[in-house]
Design a protein around this motif. Structure first.
Motif, PDB file in Angstrom:
ATOM      1  N   CYS A   1      47.296  34.518  50.953  1.00 31.04           N
ATOM      2  CA  CYS A   1      45.939  34.441  51.502  1.00 31.04           C
ATOM      3  C   CYS A   1      45.570  32.990  51.738  1.00 31.04           C
ATOM      4  N   GLU A   2      45.937  32.116  50.818  1.00 29.49           N
ATOM      5  CA  GLU A   2      45.473  30.732  50.873  1.00 29.49           C
ATOM      6  C   GLU A   2      46.602  29.702  50.984  1.00 29.49           C
ATOM      7  N   GLY A   3      47.590  29.964  51.803  1.00 27.84           N
ATOM      8  CA  GLY A   3      48.625  28.942  51.963  1.00 27.84           C
ATOM      9  C   GLY A   3      49.882  29.297  51.194  1.00 27.84           C
TER      10      GLY A   3
ATOM     11  N   GLY B   1      41.361  37.710  46.452  1.00 32.51           N
ATOM     12  CA  GLY B   1      41.285  39.103  46.898  1.00 32.51           C
ATOM     13  C   GLY B   1      40.671  39.249  48.276  1.00 32.51           C
ATOM     14  N   GLN B   2      40.317  38.131  48.870  1.00 37.73           N
ATOM     15  CA  GLN B   2      39.504  38.135  50.095  1.00 37.73           C
ATOM     16  C   GLN B   2      39.928  39.107  51.197  1.00 37.73           C
ATOM     17  N   LEU B   3      41.216  39.079  51.560  1.00 32.78           N
ATOM     18  CA  LEU B   3      41.633  39.892  52.707  1.00 32.78           C
ATOM     19  C   LEU B   3      41.349  41.371  52.434  1.00 32.78           C
TER      20      LEU B   3
ATOM     21  N   ILE C   1      35.357  35.259  41.487  1.00 31.46           N
ATOM     22  CA  ILE C   1      34.447  36.331  41.910  1.00 31.46           C
ATOM     23  C   ILE C   1      34.205  36.131  43.397  1.00 31.46           C
ATOM     24  N   GLU C   2      34.388  37.200  44.165  1.00 26.87           N
ATOM     25  CA  GLU C   2      34.390  37.079  45.628  1.00 26.87           C
ATOM     26  C   GLU C   2      33.552  38.164  46.292  1.00 26.87           C
ATOM     27  N   PRO C   3      32.363  37.784  46.799  1.00 25.58           N
ATOM     28  CA  PRO C   3      31.586  38.736  47.595  1.00 25.58           C
ATOM     29  C   PRO C   3      32.035  38.698  49.047  1.00 25.58           C
TER      30      PRO C   3
ATOM     31  N   GLY D   1      32.294  18.503  41.930  1.00 29.94           N
ATOM     32  CA  GLY D   1      33.083  18.904  43.096  1.00 29.94           C
ATOM     33  C   GLY D   1      33.016  20.392  43.375  1.00 29.94           C
ATOM     34  N   GLU D   2      33.968  20.869  44.189  1.00 32.48           N
ATOM     35  CA  GLU D   2      33.925  22.238  44.736  1.00 32.48           C
ATOM     36  C   GLU D   2      33.964  23.321  43.660  1.00 32.48           C
ATOM     37  N   ILE D   3      32.972  24.195  43.698  1.00 34.20           N
ATOM     38  CA  ILE D   3      33.021  25.382  42.836  1.00 34.20           C
ATOM     39  C   ILE D   3      33.092  26.662  43.663  1.00 34.20           C
TER      40      ILE D   3
HETATM   41  O1  4AD Z   1      38.471  27.575  48.195  1.00 33.59           O
HETATM   42  P1  4AD Z   1      39.398  28.680  47.773  1.00 33.59           P
HETATM   43  O2  4AD Z   1      40.843  28.447  47.893  1.00 33.59           O
HETATM   44  O3  4AD Z   1      38.930  29.931  48.651  1.00 33.59           O
HETATM   45  C1  4AD Z   1      39.505  31.150  48.644  1.00 33.59           C
HETATM   46  O4  4AD Z   1      40.407  31.502  47.931  1.00 33.59           O
HETATM   47  C2  4AD Z   1      38.792  32.139  49.529  1.00 33.59           C
HETATM   48  N1  4AD Z   1      39.778  33.145  49.949  1.00 33.59           N
HETATM   49  C3  4AD Z   1      37.645  32.748  48.783  1.00 33.59           C
HETATM   50  C4  4AD Z   1      36.828  33.668  49.617  1.00 33.59           C
HETATM   51  O5  4AD Z   1      36.307  33.255  50.626  1.00 33.59           O
HETATM   52  N2  4AD Z   1      36.703  34.914  49.194  1.00 33.59           N
HETATM   53  O6  4AD Z   1      39.068  29.085  46.296  1.00 33.59           O
HETATM   54  C5  4AD Z   1      37.775  29.518  45.944  1.00 33.59           C
HETATM   55  C6  4AD Z   1      37.351  28.878  44.650  1.00 33.59           C
HETATM   56  C7  4AD Z   1      37.267  27.363  44.691  1.00 33.59           C
HETATM   57  O7  4AD Z   1      36.041  26.929  45.224  1.00 33.59           O
HETATM   58  C8  4AD Z   1      37.396  27.019  43.217  1.00 33.59           C
HETATM   59  O8  4AD Z   1      36.172  27.232  42.540  1.00 33.59           O
HETATM   60  C9  4AD Z   1      38.380  28.056  42.734  1.00 33.59           C
HETATM   61  O9  4AD Z   1      38.314  29.138  43.628  1.00 33.59           O
HETATM   62  N3  4AD Z   1      39.748  27.531  42.681  1.00 33.59           N
HETATM   63  C10 4AD Z   1      40.366  27.123  41.565  1.00 33.59           C
HETATM   64  N4  4AD Z   1      39.945  27.047  40.287  1.00 33.59           N
HETATM   65  C11 4AD Z   1      40.803  26.584  39.350  1.00 33.59           C
HETATM   66  N5  4AD Z   1      42.069  26.213  39.629  1.00 33.59           N
HETATM   67  C12 4AD Z   1      42.548  26.269  40.897  1.00 33.59           C
HETATM   68  N6  4AD Z   1      43.816  25.924  41.148  1.00 33.59           N
HETATM   69  C13 4AD Z   1      41.681  26.727  41.933  1.00 33.59           C
HETATM   70  N7  4AD Z   1      41.815  26.927  43.262  1.00 33.59           N
HETATM   71  C14 4AD Z   1      40.638  27.411  43.690  1.00 33.59           C
END
Ligand code: 4AD
Ligand code: MG
Length: 476
Positions: free
Chosen positions: A187-189, A210-212, A248-250, A398-400
């Motif tokens: 899903c993510e690379g 779980g997004q897809l 958690i993914e809405p 940073g990013e959450i």
């Molecule tokens: O930004 P990410 O990679 O996005 C997704 O996976 C989308 N598919 C989600 C979606 O749109 N339903 O990851 C989402 C979040 C990040 O912002 C971060 O909070 C967390 O997941 N995250 C991690 N947390 C801890 N360790 C890692 N290696 C993480 N990678 C992502």
């Protein structure tokens, strides 16, 4: 089992002269028993002796309390047993609760009797002493480290964050749908996949998100969310990365990027409010400045009446371009060492700088499509940008949250899959979602551990989960 005072221990009501009128309770609930005799069941956390006085600290999983044991006022075996008792020995203790405003918890226990359940042998003392130990040692003993008050407090806050997160969606018309953990594709690379053999079908991968699948269940149910463990074979050794974390993914149909940002704001506001309601003492134990959290929800409506209307508290929004300009300016003023190159994703120091400029989480939207995932919808006003958002937590965390509007056009999605060299066959079911009644839709993912690190003010995500899995740790 005989207790020290010569009586017998069984489950409550405890027999024996001194314990007979003692109610079994917990340290968290001890305030309801002031001036009463209670029995606590737990462990010896610390012990200080001062002449004919002992000051044990007991813990029971809900908190800690100091006991007072004057030699002259307790039966001799009680005093002698406690005096030589080893740390983390398990015990039950009976005593009278006294309110004392000088005590950290507000209460102390005048010990009357105790019963040792298991005595930690002198030859193998509890390895985690109260004095500072190195992080490697503590992580190697994580199964014991979690007993210390600060670590226990973090785990309690984590539990509330998880509950509040699910509660938000449960009370806003979302249906929880659980995606699979074993998946046939990325899903993510593809560089961050944990791979395994899957019978005769070849390879399977642990899910990264779980997004897809949420997109599929959203097309069935409208508003859905998932909540479960996700995996990244990240080679990064940073304070923000785990190889196994909870997300958690809405996912919502007929929702655009603006709606998604509003949802993220209401969602985070709810979580912070719940933590403040329930965990101010825990946050104090952890050492978090709660005024920083109060600032996050300042101005938010107290109730959002299940509709997420007017419930946000005005999180700032910045476009990628604005964030870039901010970084360039910071560099020119000598506040940031690195120079951000337009078009690149933000690095950790960049995110840290941007988020430290605001008291509330900041939403950075519309990144260059090139640095983002294949499934993100291009901005119609500038197709080189994606309709996406990263929520950066304050205090440099940073990013959450990462999220976006999704590509809803079949042809565009097919081109994207091809351009990213993803296996077309594995994505046929995902393309079906654009064949049969495609609609605009959006969703995001929040990593629980990143959120816990921010809310608790922790330096590293390894303390946010009971047993962290990182690049170089899979024990205990
Ligand atoms: O930004 P990410 O990679 O996005 C997704 O996976 C989308 N598919 C989600 C979606 O749109 N339903 O990851 C989402 C979040 C990040 O912002 C971060 O909070 C967390 O997941 N995250 C991690 N947390 C801890 N360790 C890692 N290696 C993480 N990678 C992502
Ligand atoms: Mg991201």
């Amino acid at each position: 089992m005989a207790n020290v005072n010569g009586t017998t221990l069984s489950s409550s009501p405890a027999p024996g002269a001194s314990a007979s009128s003692a109610r079994t309770t917990t340290i968290a609930a001890i305030g309801q028993h002031v001036d009463q005799r209670v029995m606590l069941r737990g462990w010896l956390y610390n012990l200080r002796a001062s002449g004919k006085l002992l000051f044990p600290i007991f813990r029971d999983g809900t908190g800690t309390i100091q006991g007072i044991v004057p030699k002259a006022e307790v039966p001799e075996p009680v005093f002698e047993t406690l005096k030589s008792l080893t740390l983390e020995s398990s015990l039950t203790v009976t005593g009278r609760v006294r309110a004392d405003h000088r005590a950290p918890s507000g209460f102390e226990l005048d010990v009357e009797d105790l019963s040792v359940i298991q005595r930690v042998p002198e030859e193998t003392p509890y390895p985690i002493q109260l004095k500072e130990a190195g992080v490697d040692f503590l992580m190697e003993h994580r199964h014991l480290w979690i007993r210390t008050p600060r670590q226990s407090a973090i785990l309690r806050v984590r539990a509330t964050i998880m509950r509040a997160a699910a509660e938000y969606f449960d009370t806003h018309g979302f249906t929880r749908t659980d995606p699979p953990i074993l998946t046939p594709n990325a899903c993510e690379g593809t560089s961050e996949l944990f791979e395994m053999d899957y019978f005769d079908d070849g390879k399977a991968y642990l899910t990264q998100s779980g997004q897809l699948y949420m997109e599929a269940t959203a097309m069935a149910l409208g508003r859905v969310y998932s909540f479960g463990p996700t995996f990244r074979a990240e080679k990064s050794k940073t304070r923000r990365h785990l190889t196994e974390f909870w997300m958690i993914e809405p996912e919502v149909t007929y929702m655009d990027l603006d709606g998604l940002m509003h949802l993220a704001e209401c969602f985070l506001t709810h979580i912070v409010r719940r933590v403040l309601e329930l965990h101010t003492p825990d946050l104090k134990t952890i050492g978090k400045d709660v005024t920083k959290l109060e600032a996050v929800i300042a101005g938010a409506a107290t109730e959002d009446k299940g509709e997420c209307k007017g419930a946000g508290s005005g999180f700032p929004r910045l476009s990628y371009d604005q964030a870039h300009a901010m970084l360039i300016d910071a560099h020119q003023r000598g506040l940031l060492e690195t120079v951000h190159r337009y078009g690149d994703d933000f690095g950790s120091p960049d995110e840290t700088y941007i988020s430290s400029q605001f008291a509330k989480p900041v939403m950075v939207h519309r990144y260059p499509a090139e640095v983002k995932a294949f499934y993100m919808q291009p901005d119609p006003l500038d197709p080189s940008k994606a309709l996406c958002v990263d929520v950066l937590a304050p205090e440099g965390y940073g990013e959450i949250i990462g999220g976006s509007q999704r590509v809803d056009d079949y042809d565009l999605l097919e081109r994207r899959i091809r351009a990213h060299n993803l296996p077309m066959a594995a994505f046929q079911w995902y393309l079906d979602l654009r064949r049969y009644g495609s609609v605009p839709h959006s969703g995001f993912g929040m990593g629980i551990e990143r959120c816990v690190a921010w809310i608790c003010g922790l330096e590293h995500v390894r303390e946010t989960i009971p047993f962290a899995r990182t690049l170089n740790r899979i024990y205990p």
